[in-house]
Design an enzyme around this catalytic site. Structure first.
Site, PDB file in Angstrom:
ATOM      1  N   HIS A 293       0.810  -1.235   0.000  1.00 42.08           N
ATOM      2  CA  HIS A 293       0.000   0.000   0.000  1.00 42.08           C
ATOM      3  C   HIS A 293       0.837   1.276   0.000  1.00 42.08           C
ATOM      4  O   HIS A 293       0.336   2.355  -0.266  1.00 42.08           O
ATOM      5  CB  HIS A 293      -1.030   0.009   1.132  1.00 42.08           C
ATOM      6  CG  HIS A 293      -0.464  -0.200   2.518  1.00 42.08           C
ATOM      7  ND1 HIS A 293       0.871  -0.136   2.823  1.00 42.08           N
ATOM      8  CD2 HIS A 293      -1.083  -0.493   3.693  1.00 42.08           C
ATOM      9  CE1 HIS A 293       1.041  -0.367   4.115  1.00 42.08           C
ATOM     10  NE2 HIS A 293      -0.122  -0.588   4.668  1.00 42.08           N
TER      11      HIS A 293
HETATM   12  C1  LIG Z   1     -14.537  -9.116  30.235  1.00 47.07           C
HETATM   13  C2  LIG Z   1     -15.926  -8.649  29.950  1.00 47.07           C
HETATM   14  C3  LIG Z   1     -16.622  -7.959  31.026  1.00 47.07           C
HETATM   15  C4  LIG Z   1     -16.543  -8.783  28.776  1.00 47.07           C
HETATM   16  C5  LIG Z   1     -15.918  -9.378  27.582  1.00 47.07           C
HETATM   17  C6  LIG Z   1     -16.554  -8.807  26.347  1.00 47.07           C
HETATM   18  C7  LIG Z   1     -15.615  -9.024  25.210  1.00 47.07           C
HETATM   19  C8  LIG Z   1     -15.570 -10.351  24.561  1.00 47.07           C
HETATM   20  C9  LIG Z   1     -14.868  -7.998  24.796  1.00 47.07           C
HETATM   21  C10 LIG Z   1     -13.844  -8.061  23.699  1.00 47.07           C
HETATM   22  C11 LIG Z   1     -12.530  -7.574  24.207  1.00 47.07           C
HETATM   23  C12 LIG Z   1     -11.512  -7.584  23.116  1.00 47.07           C
HETATM   24  C13 LIG Z   1     -10.987  -8.876  22.626  1.00 47.07           C
HETATM   25  C14 LIG Z   1     -11.087  -6.403  22.614  1.00 47.07           C
HETATM   26  C15 LIG Z   1     -10.110  -6.312  21.569  1.00 47.07           C
HETATM   27  C16 LIG Z   1      -9.753  -5.103  21.142  1.00 47.07           C
HETATM   28  C17 LIG Z   1      -8.762  -4.900  20.111  1.00 47.07           C
HETATM   29  C18 LIG Z   1      -8.023  -6.035  19.529  1.00 47.07           C
HETATM   30  C19 LIG Z   1      -8.548  -3.637  19.710  1.00 47.07           C
HETATM   31  C20 LIG Z   1      -7.628  -3.290  18.698  1.00 47.07           C
HETATM   32  C21 LIG Z   1      -7.566  -2.018  18.244  1.00 47.07           C
HETATM   33  C22 LIG Z   1      -6.646  -1.679  17.260  1.00 47.07           C
HETATM   34  C23 LIG Z   1      -6.504  -0.405  16.760  1.00 47.07           C
HETATM   35  C24 LIG Z   1      -7.310   0.740  17.250  1.00 47.07           C
HETATM   36  C25 LIG Z   1      -5.489  -0.232  15.762  1.00 47.07           C
HETATM   37  C26 LIG Z   1      -5.132   0.948  15.225  1.00 47.07           C
HETATM   38  C27 LIG Z   1      -4.103   0.916  14.249  1.00 47.07           C
HETATM   39  C28 LIG Z   1      -3.625   2.011  13.580  1.00 47.07           C
HETATM   40  C29 LIG Z   1      -4.125   3.383  13.802  1.00 47.07           C
HETATM   41  C30 LIG Z   1      -2.595   1.728  12.617  1.00 47.07           C
HETATM   42  C31 LIG Z   1      -2.016   2.640  11.847  1.00 47.07           C
HETATM   43  C32 LIG Z   1      -0.981   2.179  10.964  1.00 47.07           C
HETATM   44  C33 LIG Z   1      -0.246   2.983  10.178  1.00 47.07           C
HETATM   45  C34 LIG Z   1      -0.423   4.471  10.138  1.00 47.07           C
HETATM   46  C35 LIG Z   1       0.752   2.354   9.345  1.00 47.07           C
HETATM   47  C36 LIG Z   1       1.598   3.017   8.585  1.00 47.07           C
HETATM   48  C37 LIG Z   1       2.489   2.244   7.669  1.00 47.07           C
HETATM   49  C38 LIG Z   1       2.382   2.697   6.231  1.00 47.07           C
HETATM   50  C39 LIG Z   1       3.151   3.973   5.973  1.00 47.07           C
HETATM   51  C40 LIG Z   1       0.930   2.824   5.759  1.00 47.07           C
HETATM   52  O1  LIG Z   1       3.006   1.659   5.487  1.00 47.07           O
END
Ligand SMILES: CC(C)=CCC/C(C)=C/CC/C(C)=C/C=C/C(C)=C/C=C/C=C(C)/C=C/C=C(C)/C=C/C=C(C)/C=C/CC(C)(C)O
Ligand code: SAM
Length: 385
Positions: A293
């Site tokens: 990308h």
């Molecule tokens: C315990 C109780 C009470 C209940 C349980 C309920 C339950 C099952 C809940 C689920 C919990 C759970 C498993 C949550 C998981 C959450 C996760 C995995 C969240 C992940 C979030 C990830 C995010 C926000 C990632 C963001 C990534 C970004 C912004 C990446 C940017 C990358 C870039 C800019 C890369 C640049 C490289 C280039 C230049 C494009 O090559």
């Protein structure tokens, strides 16, 4: 260039009646009378509220992001994780903020589920804040976004300027600038390599849960950074030989990492430019993780052809990155990475169908999407000659 993300079939997308339907729908939705009626009528009220909330979230998204930035920059996730919930005076003392500002931030962060009122005057992590602890790459990206937002300060000017790389992100991702990237000095690659390494941890597990490279002899990771992905592979598949190919200044760091991890007997890093240098031969599996990308179509077509030539007929290419048109994560591809890569100055997020078209044009024939657990983080494509 196909420009539509392809959520539905071409027959549906191009049906003549669809245009008429959308015009009629938009006439109804843009009528203030209809909106008043829908907000009042009990059966349509929940939808009206949801739509209003979604529009508000888009309007206020920047403010939410700034609350998140303050939360991360003040190190509140780790602080609250380590010490448990704290009172406002305790938070104020630890963050060096006035108590009034601390309460403002705590309430704002709580409204976004980052923090939560835990009772008896104490504030701790909320659900989203707790989830961030498991994914340190998210906090690193939040801090990094200061650069993206500086470039996006005047989004219309950025769009008018086209992809010219004269931006904070263009300078940060030094290989995206003008001139051959092979000669980049270590100080131009250190920061982006560090950011990629932190955010790679979770991606690597997603990819390896979708695809196990067991059975292959030698894996070559192109644009492999400081070997975080290959280190995760090494832990899962003990007998696989590993080669990392990246710009010389990055490959040097990767070789150091292989040595530190005691992998030097089966892993080596090679420095070069994958657009202008011949690709090393001998790998039966080649991976491109968060690389495609970053580059424009003409460059990627050339790279795909070179990979096809470097692979034996029984070999495979593993392509992993966030992709455009991902169901349930549409804004991630076209809004977030679309604008991010535009600001960076080259590349674009592509749909699986667009990648497939380019791979077929480069001599590959068998292409399969492998399901990942969190498609927002990465999609995985396995490609064979
Ligand atoms: C315990 C109780 C009470 C209940 C349980 C309920 C339950 C099952 C809940 C689920 C919990 C759970 C498993 C949550 C998981 C959450 C996760 C995995 C969240 C992940 C979030 C990830 C995010 C926000 C990632 C963001 C990534 C970004 C912004 C990446 C940017 C990358 C870039 C800019 C890369 C640049 C490289 C280039 C230049 C494009 O090559
Ligand atoms: C976005 S990073 C991804 C790093 C790693 N694969 C990951 O997912 O964490 C892109 C990588 O491609 C490398 N790269 C960019 N242009 C290159 C080129 N022309 N030749 C070799 N490597 C290149 C960069 O140095 C960087 O390490």
């Amino acid at each position: 260039m196909a420009s539509w993300p392809g959520k539905v079939s071409a027959a549906y997308r191009d049906a003549r009646w669809r245009g008429h339907f959308l015009a009629l729908r938009n006439r109804v939705l843009s009528s203030p009378r209809f909106q008043r009626w829908a907000a009042a009528f009990p059966l349509t009220r929940p939808v009206a509220r949801l739509r209003a909330r979604r529009l508000f979230d888009t309007v206020a998204g920047f403010v939410y992001s700034q609350v998140l930035y303050a939360f991360v920059h003040l190190r509140l996730p780790d602080m609250l994780h380590e010490s448990g919930p704290l009172t406002i005076p305790e938070l104020a003392a630890r963050t060096d903020l006035p108590e009034e500002s601390c309460l403002l931030l705590a309430k704002a962060a709580a409204s976004l589920d980052l923090m939560e009122y835990h009772g008896r005057g104490r504030w701790g992590l909320g659900r989203q804040g707790a989830a961030m602890i498991a994914n340190p790459g998210v906090a690193a990206m939040v801090e990094h976004h200061a650069m993206l937002y500086a470039d996006l300060q005047d989004p219309v000017a950025l769009l008018r300027a086209g992809k010219n790389g004269q931006t904070r992100l263009g300078r940060f991702w030094a290989y995206a600038g003008e001139g051959p990237p092979g000669g980049l000095e270590a100080d131009r690659v250190t920061e982006y390599t560090r950011l990629m390494s932190i955010s790679q941890q979770l991606v690597a597990e997603e990819i390896l849960d979708a695809f196990n490279p067991k059975g292959y002899t030698r894996l070559m990771d192109l644009g492999g950074g400081n070997a975080t992905f290959l280190a995760a592979v090494a832990a899962r598949v003990p007998e696989l030989e590993l080669v990392l190919f990246d710009l010389p200044a990055v490959a040097e760091k990767a070789q150091g990492r292989f040595d530190e991890l005691g992998l030097a007997h089966r892993a080596k890093a090679i420095g070069g430019d994958f657009f202008s240098d011949p690709l090393p031969k001998g790998a039966d599996l080649i991976s491109l993780v968060r690389v495609v990308h970053d580059h424009n179509d003409d460059h990627i077509l050339g790279l795909f052809r070179a990979i096809r030539e470097a692979l034996p007929d029984h070999g495979a290419l593993l392509l992993a990155e966030p992709m455009s048109g991902t169901a349930g994560a549409e804004p991630m591809g076209d809004a977030y990475f679309g604008f991010y890569l535009h600001a960076m100055g080259r590349g674009r997020p592509r749909t699986p169908a667009e990648l497939e078209e380019m791979l077929i044009a480069s001599g590959f024939t068998r292409i399969r999407m492998l399901p990942t657990r969190t498609p927002l983080l990465t999609r995985v494509m396995l490609v064979r000659p």
